[in-house]
Design a protein around this motif. Structure first.
Motif, PDB file in Angstrom:
ATOM      1  N   VAL A 125       0.838  -1.202   0.000  1.00  0.00           N
ATOM      2  CA  VAL A 125       0.000   0.000   0.000  1.00  0.00           C
ATOM      3  C   VAL A 125       0.871   1.249   0.000  1.00  0.00           C
ATOM      4  O   VAL A 125       0.549   2.241  -0.668  1.00  0.00           O
ATOM      5  N   PHE A 126       1.980   1.225   0.733  1.00  0.00           N
ATOM      6  CA  PHE A 126       2.910   2.351   0.730  1.00  0.00           C
ATOM      7  C   PHE A 126       3.422   2.626  -0.678  1.00  0.00           C
ATOM      8  O   PHE A 126       3.399   3.758  -1.152  1.00  0.00           O
ATOM      9  N   GLY A 127       3.870   1.576  -1.353  1.00  0.00           N
ATOM     10  CA  GLY A 127       4.385   1.745  -2.715  1.00  0.00           C
ATOM     11  C   GLY A 127       3.330   2.254  -3.674  1.00  0.00           C
ATOM     12  O   GLY A 127       3.592   3.118  -4.516  1.00  0.00           O
ATOM     13  N   GLY A 128       2.135   1.730  -3.553  1.00  0.00           N
ATOM     14  CA  GLY A 128       1.056   2.170  -4.424  1.00  0.00           C
ATOM     15  C   GLY A 128       0.640   3.607  -4.183  1.00  0.00           C
ATOM     16  O   GLY A 128       0.416   4.371  -5.132  1.00  0.00           O
ATOM     17  N   SER A 129       0.550   3.995  -2.916  1.00  0.00           N
ATOM     18  CA  SER A 129       0.130   5.370  -2.626  1.00  0.00           C
ATOM     19  C   SER A 129       1.220   6.374  -2.985  1.00  0.00           C
ATOM     20  O   SER A 129       0.913   7.481  -3.452  1.00  0.00           O
ATOM     21  N   LEU A 130       2.483   6.012  -2.805  1.00  0.00           N
ATOM     22  CA  LEU A 130       3.567   6.912  -3.197  1.00  0.00           C
ATOM     23  C   LEU A 130       3.604   7.078  -4.712  1.00  0.00           C
ATOM     24  O   LEU A 130       3.752   8.196  -5.217  1.00  0.00           O
ATOM     25  N   THR A 131       3.431   5.982  -5.426  1.00  0.00           N
ATOM     26  CA  THR A 131       3.395   6.050  -6.886  1.00  0.00           C
ATOM     27  C   THR A 131       2.232   6.913  -7.358  1.00  0.00           C
ATOM     28  O   THR A 131       2.394   7.761  -8.250  1.00  0.00           O
ATOM     29  N   LEU A 132       1.072   6.706  -6.776  1.00  0.00           N
ATOM     30  CA  LEU A 132      -0.106   7.488  -7.152  1.00  0.00           C
ATOM     31  C   LEU A 132       0.109   8.972  -6.884  1.00  0.00           C
ATOM     32  O   LEU A 132      -0.213   9.819  -7.727  1.00  0.00           O
ATOM     33  N   ALA A 133       0.665   9.312  -5.729  1.00  0.00           N
ATOM     34  CA  ALA A 133       0.884  10.719  -5.393  1.00  0.00           C
ATOM     35  C   ALA A 133       1.869  11.380  -6.352  1.00  0.00           C
ATOM     36  O   ALA A 133       1.624  12.504  -6.824  1.00  0.00           O
ATOM     37  N   VAL A 134       2.947  10.696  -6.684  1.00  0.00           N
ATOM     38  CA  VAL A 134       3.958  11.271  -7.579  1.00  0.00           C
ATOM     39  C   VAL A 134       3.406  11.415  -8.999  1.00  0.00           C
ATOM     40  O   VAL A 134       3.634  12.427  -9.671  1.00  0.00           O
ATOM     41  N   VAL A 135       2.639  10.428  -9.444  1.00  0.00           N
ATOM     42  CA  VAL A 135       2.063  10.488 -10.793  1.00  0.00           C
ATOM     43  C   VAL A 135       1.048  11.639 -10.890  1.00  0.00           C
ATOM     44  O   VAL A 135       1.028  12.384 -11.879  1.00  0.00           O
ATOM     45  N   VAL A 136       0.222  11.785  -9.879  1.00  0.00           N
ATOM     46  CA  VAL A 136      -0.775  12.873  -9.892  1.00  0.00           C
ATOM     47  C   VAL A 136      -0.076  14.225  -9.869  1.00  0.00           C
ATOM     48  O   VAL A 136      -0.449  15.136 -10.621  1.00  0.00           O
ATOM     49  N   LEU A 137       0.926  14.388  -9.034  1.00  0.00           N
ATOM     50  CA  LEU A 137       1.641  15.671  -8.972  1.00  0.00           C
ATOM     51  C   LEU A 137       2.389  15.948 -10.285  1.00  0.00           C
ATOM     52  O   LEU A 137       2.493  17.110 -10.710  1.00  0.00           O
ATOM     53  N   SER A 138       2.899  14.907 -10.914  1.00  0.00           N
ATOM     54  CA  SER A 138       3.561  15.096 -12.204  1.00  0.00           C
ATOM     55  C   SER A 138       2.548  15.507 -13.287  1.00  0.00           C
ATOM     56  O   SER A 138       2.838  16.348 -14.129  1.00  0.00           O
ATOM     57  N   ALA A 139       1.377  14.888 -13.248  1.00  0.00           N
ATOM     58  CA  ALA A 139       0.355  15.213 -14.237  1.00  0.00           C
ATOM     59  C   ALA A 139      -0.163  16.646 -14.050  1.00  0.00           C
ATOM     60  O   ALA A 139      -0.528  17.303 -15.019  1.00  0.00           O
ATOM     61  N   LEU A 140      -0.178  17.118 -12.821  1.00  0.00           N
ATOM     62  CA  LEU A 140      -0.614  18.486 -12.556  1.00  0.00           C
ATOM     63  C   LEU A 140       0.466  19.522 -12.861  1.00  0.00           C
ATOM     64  O   LEU A 140       0.208  20.711 -12.844  1.00  0.00           O
ATOM     65  N   GLY A 141       1.675  19.063 -13.111  1.00  0.00           N
ATOM     66  CA  GLY A 141       2.766  19.964 -13.446  1.00  0.00           C
ATOM     67  C   GLY A 141       3.529  20.487 -12.258  1.00  0.00           C
ATOM     68  O   GLY A 141       4.313  21.431 -12.374  1.00  0.00           O
ATOM     69  N   VAL A 142       3.312  19.895 -11.090  1.00  0.00           N
ATOM     70  CA  VAL A 142       4.017  20.350  -9.893  1.00  0.00           C
ATOM     71  C   VAL A 142       5.443  19.832  -9.882  1.00  0.00           C
ATOM     72  O   VAL A 142       6.377  20.534  -9.514  1.00  0.00           O
ATOM     73  N   LEU A 143       5.630  18.582 -10.297  1.00  0.00           N
ATOM     74  CA  LEU A 143       6.976  17.992 -10.311  1.00  0.00           C
ATOM     75  C   LEU A 143       7.547  18.004 -11.705  1.00  0.00           C
ATOM     76  O   LEU A 143       6.906  17.946 -12.683  1.00  0.00           O
TER      77      LEU A 143
END
Length: 65
Positions: free
Chosen positions: A47-65
């Protein structure tokens, strides 16, 4: 967004800390009394790996990262 490298690193660290909390809660909710804790720890790690991946992907898609 044009954020500096230091701010981006802090955002990723915040995502990792949030994911640790989510993974720990998932492991606690998954544990049954009388069973080995190993399965709950492995589940929480997933769950840790999945939630970290999801958070990074969402932030990348929003243009934050």
């Amino acid at each position: 967004m044009n954020l500096s490298l230091g701010v981006k690193v802090l955002i990723v660290v915040i995502c990792a800390l949030f994911s640790v909390i989510v993974g720990g809660l998932a492991a606690l909710l998954n544990h049954d009394p009388g069973t080995p804790k190993r399965k709950s720890v492995i589940f929480g790690g997933g769950v840790f790996g999945g939630s970290l991946t999801l958070a990074v992907v969402v932030l990348s898609a929003l243009g934050v990262l």
